[in-house]
Design an enzyme around this catalytic site. Structure first.
Site, PDB file in Angstrom:
ATOM      1  CG  ASP A 321      -2.299  -0.650   0.860  1.00 23.34           C
ATOM      2  OD1 ASP A 321      -2.617  -0.803  -0.335  1.00 23.34           O
ATOM      3  OD2 ASP A 321      -3.035  -1.002   1.803  1.00 23.34           O
ATOM      4  CE1 TYR A 409      -9.375  -3.793   6.907  1.00 26.37           C
ATOM      5  CE2 TYR A 409      -9.259  -4.783   4.738  1.00 26.37           C
ATOM      6  CZ  TYR A 409      -9.507  -4.889   6.085  1.00 26.37           C
ATOM      7  OH  TYR A 409      -9.894  -6.092   6.615  1.00 26.37           O
TER       8      TYR A 409
END
Lengths: 677, 677
Positions: A321, A409
């Protein structure tokens, strides 16, 4: 009963900290708007910049200043040594090539400019992801596929996903895009439209592959709502509002980006890739009347989130990420009073957009004092006849928080400083699951022997199994730069014959200093050992090496096969703890170029050199790991799941450093007048 | 900016809850003063009671009511089924014998009376420990030894220590007593006078052994002070006072000893051995509009604190604190605003003294709402063009706290309830180290090859290595009494040939229901597995078994040899997690009679029967463990070191149970008027 006399102070605790100031910038200050503009202007002298010239800014940040220069500046009286040269490190995509440029601010020139010839691609910009998904939205075969499914194009949201790497020899800047369907839902990720493979080349900004392979059931919109304003009664469970009032105002002061609180002083900054960066954290030692170094620099280095469905629509979902999307770039504006409690102060995140001009995330970071009701230390002494002594010190800590929302998320990343000297790093996982549409609404429908790779969390909805690995880079300087890593194994000993004792055993500590990187790779949970970073050159008056000890949380290691591509790329998860010698170029555990990386520039590869690490400037790497089997409670939003670890002083101080803290009182009030009355 | 309109409510949040009430007692209510008096009176009809008759009350508590009767009472509408008979369970020491007596309250008679013929002795009373230490203080050979050391008798404090068991065939009620020297210090435990072996027979109340073996250096009083009022400037680090104000009052209600807060309801009680007892904890499920059971009963079962010095003055220090000394008996009065934050409500601990008459620990338990600045759940949805949604729910939890000070150590035991359904058990260790006097003041003086069994933490002072194991007994009733324990191992799979994927691996979950106790013994950290207590008879609408998952903390196992006496006695530490079928008599993991126990009545022994545990009423046992190598920071008082674990719903609810929680705001005020103005 408390006697308080205040009713007085007005403190405006919600304000953004000005990022401009008259004083010269601190060496770790993030680049300002002015500086970002300057970078663009300097580069513009050499290159035509902007997407239309295929010249895009993928990363603009502070060029890590020379550590020795920072330290000599920082340790000089009144900071009267010249600070290190201030420079920007820039990664651009220039007509299909990745270029690394260093711009010097005082001379206002490019002082280094080179083409990256290795593997992997730079972090994706928000702009190019938006351009790519807009492109797909207009792409006729895609529109045909949507229509064929009987869906309304206006209700389709296209999102971008990195592709990972699976042995390809060429790693063009391709992304996969994934469509979702709103039509009555604003919880985008819960209604994926599966079955299409849609690849966009970001450099060419064109759809290079489109394949409509199959259709899946579309999970219902019903039940996906999460906005309070749209939910229907009954509401609950009911919680009570609360007001925090600090009669003497907050305990921290922020000057520029230097935070001073209790016995701590540190620099707090924002980086578009790392999010929060803590630097030059030091703690005041009353015994010697000075600040002592603890953490030269600490920040999130990478995340790895592999999903556990090997099929076509899912196998590639193996995100790095921070490298793929930017953990700072994905930071969200924090909401006062909910994301951060009363008393929080906010700081913006400034970064360069794709065309090099400054962009801003308002309130990207908050700093607040945490009054959790914990006890810092206490003792009731009841052994002395006719005397009972109770001394209690309630705990207060200081938290710097950022929330990074990478698509579905939301990662809550907390850096917590305690007056006792501990620093705690915490990660909270919340947000929305990545889900996969299935025919099923009940487990009884699953075919015998079929692996659905997750849990049915709603009708036609599987929450797919996955991991979260979050690695922190912690350049510890325990009371100075030269440190050693001691593995203090606790070993069982038989009681010796020479001692007259009925005990048959005890344990003793067997400290071993790791000489090389290989000796410092730790899989947690296998044996009882204390992990301590010590300064072998500094001892307490009793001769103990000053140090900081790692108190780890529950540990998780990788479950992917070692020869699997995602695991090769994220090999930093192979151990929970690593120690490397300080190296200015080793910052991102999954590699500087994470998108489509091939694992040749990871912490695991650096560590293979097996360098000497005794009495050297060391960097500790720690991975918080979660294996996540989703449950129905995680739908449609997920209650926070938390993990973390603590660095705690061990023989760093001569005695309890909070022994002489004045007891604070955390009291109640009869009435309060709200802020804006 | 928040708009609040309150300035109103007065809520007296600091009051003791009355333990007497008109309503009939709840089956789990602790015995009241009236009931304790009644117990004594009933027993007095049969026996002459009190120390002068050698008839002493060692434990008086609630006789565990029949579970099926409690459940049928609890589940009846308006509780109109007759509650189970209310009875006291009493352990007395009667002229050298241990007697177990059950007194029935309605008939006011002894309904069971038997002599304990097994191993071990009951918990020590405070009174007999005080009598024993007073006896030693007057014992001439002891006084001579003190004088011979040149010490003032008036400054000597004698403390009591259990002896452990080291293979002796007879385990009389003997204790060792250890003298400490004040003379300028009130931190008793930091100035041990070593070298004497002093044994007192508690039943005969006489010194049965006295041996003055050697003299040790006496650590200095200087540096041991911990009272703020006596410490000298400079003070610090400086923290800020804070005021908490709840405009609508606190969120919890206490009726008798039933606590209702948010979606939780539970009974909160005090036991002289366990401390806090939580029972009948259930959570309101809005989807079905009713409370659902989670925890029938949960409490501390035992602690084990072995020290790691095998020599004569130390080998026996292997405490089973709850069984030896009573974790409720050693509870201290909690201080408002420091031990427990603003808004806390306090509850007294009532127990029977040695002569059977009621004694009280005022404010032994507190209950408070915790506003830690955490986020319950959040999501920023940024994928939808022209719409950015941020929804955040700040977390609030409810904590029930007790602090047990067993001599030098203060144990903070927290039971935390979260609206999301989680229950967290936490233990904080603080207080004062047990230390051993040595000649040394510096590590360089330690003889080559010598093991000092700890760390030099001050001049002539070694903080001795030790462990803390804290085991909780959790009688979980997940949505009903019949539950199973599922070990859901996460296993690596090679990507199958049948799937067209470049991925080489993934993990999948392989749930296995433990059929017997042996299959449910878990050493944590060895493999990736989820540990779930499910109700196999209850499924969600999607077919998932309703359950609660264990989220463990960092795990510690025993390091003593398996054949060592203390380890045999505390064999419950051999695994981190155990599951047993509910058995009314299996409550204390180190045995009902812990003092001088021989390990024949431990959880490990019960578990050896290897009973069936599938779809049965189960009890989970969890041990929080710490290996403690002291550091100088732990001197003269120790900053809290924390550990814990969480039970989290997993497919217990159909969806996120806090989705529809109204967002609370945790705001600041302009000014506040203190409570007692």
């Amino acid at each position: 009963m408390a006697r308080l006399h205040f009713i007085i102070l007005i403190f405006s605790s919600i304000f953004a900290i000005s990022s401009s100031s008259i004083r010269p910038p601190h060496p770790f200050d993030a680049l300002t708007r002015t500086e970002l503009k300057l970078v663009r202007n300097v580069i513009k002298k050499t290159y035509p910049v902007g997407p239309k010239y295929n010249f895009t800014f993928q990363y603009v940040g502070l060029n890590e200043p020379d550590k020795s220069l920072v330290l000599s500046w920082h340790s000089s009286p009144d900071l009267n040594v010249k600070p290190p040269p201030r420079q920007a490190f820039v990664i651009v995509r220039d007509n299909g090539k990745t270029r690394e440029i260093v711009v010097d601010f005082s001379s206002r020139v490019i002082i280094s400019d080179k083409i990256h010839v290795g593997k992997g691609n730079p972090t994706l910009t928000i702009d190019e992801q938006e351009a790519a998904t807009a492109l797909v939205h207009k792409f006729k075969p895609f529109r045909d596929s949507i229509r064929r499914r009987g869906l309304k194009l206006s209700e389709v949201v296209v999102t971008s996903s990195t592709m990972g790497w699976f042995g390809e020899t060429k790693t063009k800047r391709l992304i996969k895009t994934i469509p979702f369907y709103l039509n009555g839902s604003v919880n985008t990720y819960l209604r994926p439209i599966e079955g299409m493979t849609i690849i966009v080349n970001l450099d060419k900004m064109m759809v290079t592959k489109f394949k409509d392979r199959f259709t899946s059931p579309l999970p219902k919109a019903n039940g996906t709502e999460f906005r309070f304003s749209k939910l229907k009664p009954p509401f609950g469970p009911a919680l009570q509002n609360a007001v925090l009032f600090q009669p003497s105002g907050p305990g921290f002061k922020i000057e520029g980006h230097i935070v001073r609180w209790a016995n701590w002083e540190f620099h707090l900054s924002f980086d578009v890739r790392a999010g929060i960066v803590i630097s030059l954290a030091s703690i005041f030692d009353m015994d010697v009347n000075k600040y002592r170094q603890v953490l030269y620099k600490g920040h999130l280095s990478e995340m790895f989130i592999p999903y556990m469905d090997p099929t076509d629509d899912w196998y590639f979902i193996t995100y790095l990420d921070c490298g793929d999307f930017g953990c700072g770039q994905c930071a969200v504006s924090l909401e006062p009073y909910t994301d951060c409690p009363a008393g929080a102060v906010f700081m913006d995140g400034i970064f360069a957009g794709q065309d090099g001009t400054p962009a801003k995330i308002p309130n990207a970071i908050c700093i607040f004092e945490k009054y959790a009701g914990d006890i810092m230390w206490r003792h009731t002494e009841a052994e002395i006849p006719n005397l009972e002594i109770t001394e209690v010190r309630p705990d207060v800590s200081l938290v710097a928080r950022i929330v990074t929302t990478v698509g579905n998320y939301d990662y809550i990343v907390d850096y917590e400083f305690k007056p006792s000297g501990s620093i705690k790093m915490g990660v909270g996982l919340t947000g929305v699951l990545e889900i996969k549409p299935v025919e099923y609404i009940h487990t009884s429908e699953i075919k015998k022997g079929e692996d659905i790779h997750g849990t049915i969390v709603a009708d036609n909805t599987v929450g797919v199994n996955h991991d979260h690995f979050v690695i922190f880079r912690l350049d510890l300087d325990i009371d100075g730069s030269d440190n050693s890593f001691v593995r203090n194994e606790l070993v069982t000993k038989r009681a010796p014959e020479s001692v007259n004792t009925p005990r048959r055993s005890y344990w003793t500590s067997r400290p071993k200093t790791a000489k090389t990187e290989a000796e410092a790779r730790v899989k947690l949970g296998l044996k009882a050992e204390e992990l301590v970073v010590v300064n072998p050159n500094r001892k307490t008056k009793h001769g103990n090496e000053v140090g900081y000890r790692l108190l780890h949380g529950s540990a998780a290691g990788p479950l992917l096969a070692q020869d699997d591509y995602p695991q090769i790329r994220a090999a930093f998860t192979n151990y929970n703890v690593w120690i490397t010698p300080y190296n200015r170029s080793e910052v991102w555990a999954g590699g500087l170029y994470a998108d489509r990386s091939q694992g040749d520039d990871t912490l695991a590869v650096w560590s293979e050199r097996n360098r000497k690490i005794e009495n050297k400037d060391l960097v500790m790497w720690y991975t918080i790991g979660f294996h996540h089997v989703p449950s129905q409670e995680d739908y449609p939003t997920m209650p926070t799941l938390s993990g973390g670890f603590e660095l705690r002083p061990t023989n760093f101080f001569e005695r309890n450093p909070v022994l002489k803290t004045k007891p604070v009182k955390l009291t109640t009030a009869r009435k309060c007048i709200p802020k804006d009355d």
